[in-house]
Design a protein around this motif. Structure first.
Motif, short mmCIF file in Angstrom:
data_model
loop_
_atom_site.label_atom_id
_atom_site.label_comp_id
_atom_site.label_asym_id
_atom_site.label_seq_id
_atom_site.Cartn_x
_atom_site.Cartn_y
_atom_site.Cartn_z
N GLY A 61 0.80 -1.21 0.00
CA GLY A 61 0.00 0.00 0.00
C GLY A 61 0.83 1.27 0.00
O GLY A 61 2.04 1.25 0.28
N LYS A 62 0.18 2.36 -0.30
CA LYS A 62 0.83 3.66 -0.39
C LYS A 62 1.51 4.05 0.93
O LYS A 62 2.66 4.48 0.93
CB LYS A 62 -0.22 4.70 -0.76
CG LYS A 62 0.27 6.10 -0.91
CD LYS A 62 -0.88 7.02 -1.33
CE LYS A 62 -0.42 8.42 -1.56
NZ LYS A 62 -1.52 9.28 -2.01
N GLN A 63 0.82 3.88 2.05
CA GLN A 63 1.38 4.28 3.35
C GLN A 63 2.58 3.42 3.73
O GLN A 63 3.54 3.92 4.31
CB GLN A 63 0.31 4.23 4.44
CG GLN A 63 -0.80 5.24 4.24
CD GLN A 63 -0.28 6.66 4.13
OE1 GLN A 63 0.61 7.07 4.87
NE2 GLN A 63 -0.85 7.43 3.21
N VAL A 64 2.54 2.14 3.39
CA VAL A 64 3.68 1.26 3.66
C VAL A 64 4.86 1.67 2.80
O VAL A 64 6.00 1.78 3.26
CB VAL A 64 3.31 -0.22 3.45
CG1 VAL A 64 4.53 -1.11 3.58
CG2 VAL A 64 2.23 -0.64 4.43
N ALA A 65 4.61 1.94 1.51
CA ALA A 65 5.68 2.34 0.59
C ALA A 65 6.31 3.67 1.03
O ALA A 65 7.51 3.88 0.84
CB ALA A 65 5.14 2.44 -0.83
N LYS A 66 5.50 4.55 1.61
CA LYS A 66 6.04 5.82 2.10
C LYS A 66 6.87 5.65 3.37
O LYS A 66 7.64 6.54 3.73
CB LYS A 66 4.90 6.81 2.34
CG LYS A 66 4.34 7.38 1.07
CD LYS A 66 3.33 8.46 1.36
CE LYS A 66 2.88 9.13 0.05
NZ LYS A 66 1.98 10.26 0.31
N GLY A 67 6.75 4.52 4.05
CA GLY A 67 7.50 4.28 5.27
C GLY A 67 8.80 3.52 5.06
O GLY A 67 9.52 3.26 6.01
N ILE A 68 9.11 3.17 3.82
CA ILE A 68 10.34 2.42 3.52
C ILE A 68 11.36 3.35 2.88
O ILE A 68 11.15 3.88 1.79
CB ILE A 68 10.04 1.23 2.58
CG1 ILE A 68 9.02 0.29 3.21
CG2 ILE A 68 11.33 0.50 2.22
CD1 ILE A 68 8.56 -0.83 2.29
#
Length: 75
Positions: A61-68
């Motif tokens: 998801g977008k939020q997970v990708a933004k946290g990596i």
């Protein structure tokens, strides 16, 4: 840079997982941890990012990708 900001077709190396502990543990169990090579295959309209990790494709998801946090691998 964040994985979400990466370009399609480019390879990156994971630098840090800045996410909640339960999400971090889940990603690590799937083989996504510091030093892992990640290739971006596609990005969907809803924000999902299709990645390839160790020969397997994953949709995150977008939020997970933004946290990596990642760095570009120069070839």
């Amino acid at each position: 840079m964040r994985l979400y900001d990466g370009a399609i077709g480019q390879s990156y190396q994971v630098v840090d997982l800045g996410l909640e502990d339960n999400i971090t543990r889940r990603l690590e169990s799937l083989g996504i941890n510091e030093g892992t090579r990640v290739e971006i295959f596609n990005k969907k309209r809803n924000g999902a990012v299709i990645i390839k990790v160790r020969g397997t494709r994953w949709a995150i998801g977008k939020q997970v990708a933004k946290g990596i946090d990642v760095k570009e691998i120069t070839q």
